[in-house]
Design a protein around this motif. Structure first.
Motif, mmCIF file in Angstrom:
data_model
loop_
_atom_site.group_PDB
_atom_site.id
_atom_site.type_symbol
_atom_site.label_atom_id
_atom_site.label_comp_id
_atom_site.label_asym_id
_atom_site.label_seq_id
_atom_site.Cartn_x
_atom_site.Cartn_y
_atom_site.Cartn_z
ATOM 1 N N GLU A 200 0.817 -1.203 0.000
ATOM 2 C CA GLU A 200 0.000 0.000 0.000
ATOM 3 C C GLU A 200 0.856 1.261 0.000
ATOM 4 O O GLU A 200 0.513 2.255 -0.642
ATOM 5 N N ASN A 201 2.000 1.221 0.699
ATOM 6 C CA ASN A 201 2.823 2.429 0.750
ATOM 7 C C ASN A 201 3.425 2.764 -0.612
ATOM 8 O O ASN A 201 3.688 3.922 -0.906
ATOM 9 N N TYR A 204 0.723 4.790 -2.472
ATOM 10 C CA TYR A 204 0.715 6.186 -2.041
ATOM 11 C C TYR A 204 1.911 6.942 -2.613
ATOM 12 O O TYR A 204 1.801 8.118 -2.979
ATOM 13 N N ASP A 208 1.684 10.222 -5.010
ATOM 14 C CA ASP A 208 2.330 11.472 -4.577
ATOM 15 C C ASP A 208 3.276 12.024 -5.630
ATOM 16 O O ASP A 208 3.563 13.228 -5.641
ATOM 17 N N ARG A 215 -3.301 15.788 -2.863
ATOM 18 C CA ARG A 215 -2.993 14.490 -2.256
ATOM 19 C C ARG A 215 -4.246 13.801 -1.742
ATOM 20 O O ARG A 215 -4.323 12.576 -1.706
#
Length: 253
Positions: A200-201, A204, A208, A215
């Protein structure tokens, strides 16, 4: 495929007299003429190199620039600068003479300390990359991935801005697709699709990196314009600032 040459931590500190930089500075980018020359000389595998003949337990190659001399070890995924020093004409302190002398002494010490002696005339194992070197390389992996993602996101956006179609780049474990629609008089719409299993990171992080987007404005999509998403696909959409989109094009055009 281009291969980047890295100095070992020992070579960086002891031979080049350079402090180890923060982890966000890959060691192959450390500013030094010998590292720059090694990156130029050992970038591809089909280049002919001059072997250091005095070393017989490992295959080491010469790299030279100005008065700097170095030893390159290539038996890894990328070349390593394992030793470096200065040229000293007709002197025992000349780098290659000193390297031969020190590795012969290391061979004598090895044979004293080990019941099975080595038949080679030299011993270079202490110069080769160790676990600390490989750990540093692994720590830099995040920096390399962020750079690659940033460049890829910009490239895909530029391509889509030019023709309005979805463009894709395939990484080793997933595929990243971006489509931008920027009709005159309308908002600039951007959609990001990831195919494959990712953390998941990382999702993101990718979102970004898309410039000109709020955002908190990313909206998860359930379908693509022409079909429903498949199980291994994730997609998000947002509104992109047209000034940011135009700036991306201006950077190349």
């Amino acid at each position: 495929m281009e291969h980047r040459t890295r100095p070992t931590l020992r070579c960086l500190r002891n031979d080049l007299k350079i402090s180890v930089p923060p982890v966000d500075v890959p060691l192959d980018e450390v500013k030094h003429p010998l590292i720059a020359k090694a990156n130029e000389q050992f970038a591809t595998e089909d280049t002919t190199h001059e072997r250091i003949r005095a070393i017989d337990d490992e295959v080491l190659f010469k790299v030279k620039i100005q008065r700097w001399r170095g030893a390159i070890w290539t038996q890894d995924d990328h070349p390593w600068l394992v030793a470096a020093g200065q040229r000293e004409d007709n002197s025992v302190d000349d780098f290659y003479a000193a390297l031969e002398r020190s590795t012969r002494a290391a061979r004598l010490r090895y044979n004293v300390d080990h019941p099975k002696s080595t038949s080679a005339k030299t011993y270079c194992n202490h110069l080769l990359p160790n676990e600390d070197d490989h750990e540093r390389y692994r720590l830099e992996a995040g920096v390399r991935l962020i750079r690659q993602l940033d460049e890829t996101v910009s490239t895909l956006i530029r391509a889509s801005l030019r023709d309005g179609y979805e463009h894709t780049f395939t990484f080793p474990t997933f595929a990243l697709s971006i489509q931008v629609r920027a009709d005159d008089g309308h908002e600039t719409y951007v959609a990001v699709r990831i195919t494959g299993s990712v953390r998941e990171n990382l999702v993101y992080l990718v979102l970004d990196l898309v410039p000109g987007c709020d955002r908190d404005g990313w909206y998860p999509e359930q379908r693509l314009p022409h079909r429903i998403l498949q199980g291994a696909e994730q997609a998000w959409s947002n509104i992109m600032d047209p000034i940011a989109a135009a700036k991306l094009l201006d950077e190349v055009d």
